[in-house]
Design a protein around this motif. Structure first.
Motif, PDB file in Angstrom:
ATOM      1  N   UNK A  64      37.635  19.012 -52.257  1.00  0.00           N
ATOM      2  CA  UNK A  64      37.806  18.521 -50.749  1.00  0.00           C
ATOM      3  C   UNK A  64      38.953  18.394 -49.129  1.00  0.00           C
ATOM      4  N   UNK A  65      39.762  18.745 -50.432  1.00  0.00           N
ATOM      5  CA  UNK A  65      41.036  18.953 -49.531  1.00  0.00           C
ATOM      6  C   UNK A  65      41.623  20.823 -48.731  1.00  0.00           C
ATOM      7  N   UNK A  66      40.722  21.222 -49.269  1.00  0.00           N
ATOM      8  CA  UNK A  66      40.498  22.624 -49.225  1.00  0.00           C
ATOM      9  C   UNK A  66      39.452  22.628 -47.479  1.00  0.00           C
ATOM     10  N   UNK A  67      38.278  21.921 -47.883  1.00  0.00           N
ATOM     11  CA  UNK A  67      37.738  21.820 -46.108  1.00  0.00           C
ATOM     12  C   UNK A  67      38.158  20.858 -45.479  1.00  0.00           C
ATOM     13  N   UNK A  68      38.665  19.523 -45.893  1.00  0.00           N
ATOM     14  CA  UNK A  68      39.403  18.964 -44.626  1.00  0.00           C
ATOM     15  C   UNK A  68      41.259  18.572 -44.278  1.00  0.00           C
ATOM     16  N   UNK A  70      44.039  18.627 -46.220  1.00  0.00           N
ATOM     17  CA  UNK A  70      44.677  17.198 -46.713  1.00  0.00           C
ATOM     18  C   UNK A  70      44.751  17.224 -48.058  1.00  0.00           C
ATOM     19  N   UNK A  71      45.318  16.778 -48.767  1.00  0.00           N
ATOM     20  CA  UNK A  71      45.201  16.302 -49.914  1.00  0.00           C
ATOM     21  C   UNK A  71      45.646  14.659 -50.652  1.00  0.00           C
ATOM     22  N   UNK A  72      45.805  14.259 -49.096  1.00  0.00           N
ATOM     23  CA  UNK A  72      46.173  12.952 -48.941  1.00  0.00           C
ATOM     24  C   UNK A  72      43.955  12.210 -48.935  1.00  0.00           C
ATOM     25  N   UNK A  73      43.981  11.635 -50.017  1.00  0.00           N
ATOM     26  CA  UNK A  73      42.624  11.010 -49.967  1.00  0.00           C
ATOM     27  C   UNK A  73      42.067  10.070 -49.398  1.00  0.00           C
ATOM     28  N   UNK A  74      43.368   9.434 -49.157  1.00  0.00           N
ATOM     29  CA  UNK A  74      43.251   8.249 -47.391  1.00  0.00           C
ATOM     30  C   UNK A  74      42.672   9.298 -46.668  1.00  0.00           C
ATOM     31  N   UNK A  75      43.112  10.103 -46.273  1.00  0.00           N
ATOM     32  CA  UNK A  75      43.481  10.511 -45.046  1.00  0.00           C
ATOM     33  C   UNK A  75      42.010  11.217 -44.677  1.00  0.00           C
ATOM     34  N   UNK A  76      41.432  11.806 -46.315  1.00  0.00           N
ATOM     35  CA  UNK A  76      40.091  12.636 -46.235  1.00  0.00           C
ATOM     36  C   UNK A  76      39.086  12.008 -45.654  1.00  0.00           C
ATOM     37  N   UNK A  78      38.680   8.513 -44.486  1.00  0.00           N
ATOM     38  CA  UNK A  78      39.051   8.815 -43.250  1.00  0.00           C
ATOM     39  C   UNK A  78      38.659   9.452 -41.830  1.00  0.00           C
ATOM     40  N   UNK A  79      38.467  10.848 -42.775  1.00  0.00           N
ATOM     41  CA  UNK A  79      37.350  12.542 -42.247  1.00  0.00           C
ATOM     42  C   UNK A  79      36.010  12.025 -42.624  1.00  0.00           C
ATOM     43  N   UNK A  80      36.104  11.094 -43.471  1.00  0.00           N
ATOM     44  CA  UNK A  80      34.445  11.878 -43.801  1.00  0.00           C
ATOM     45  C   UNK A  80      33.674  10.710 -43.109  1.00  0.00           C
ATOM     46  N   UNK A  81      34.646   9.665 -43.199  1.00  0.00           N
ATOM     47  CA  UNK A  81      34.173   8.224 -42.295  1.00  0.00           C
ATOM     48  C   UNK A  81      33.749   8.654 -40.614  1.00  0.00           C
ATOM     49  N   UNK A  82      34.562   9.932 -40.306  1.00  0.00           N
ATOM     50  CA  UNK A  82      34.426   9.902 -38.378  1.00  0.00           C
ATOM     51  C   UNK A  82      32.667  10.816 -39.175  1.00  0.00           C
TER      52      UNK A  82
END
Length: 88
Positions: A64-68, A70-76, A78-82
């Motif tokens: 998922x970090x490759x797609x979003x 970021x390697x920060x799970x919290x940020x990923x 947040x982006x998934x929630x959006x």
């Protein structure tokens, strides 16, 4: 930074092409239909669902970090929630 379905589709398509993988092969590996993959890549359909997105990412053997971006799970998350909220 907000990640749109268009940006995700572009990243997934680019990765598929970089791996020289056909839509048919991706379909077999992910369990997603050829039509769903094609429609999302072309953005004729913008909602593929979180489960489908994760199956697609797994089939490409990326994270998922490759797609979003970021390697920060919290940020990923947040982006998934959006993205999930955009589809409601």
């Amino acid at each position: 930074m907000k990640v749109t379905s268009k940006q995700i589709a572009k990243k997934l398509r680019t990765e598929r092409l970089n791996q020289q993988m056909s839509i048919e092969t991706l379909s077999e590996k992910s369990g997603l239909s050829i039509g769903a993959i094609s429609m999302f890549e072309r953005q004729a359909r913008t909602n593929i669902g979180l489960d489908n997105l994760l199956m697609w990412i797994h089939a490409l053997q990326i994270t998922p970090a490759d797609v979003f971006g970021s390697s920060d799970l919290e940020k990923i998350n947040q982006k998934l929630d959006i993205i999930i909220n955009q589809t409601k």
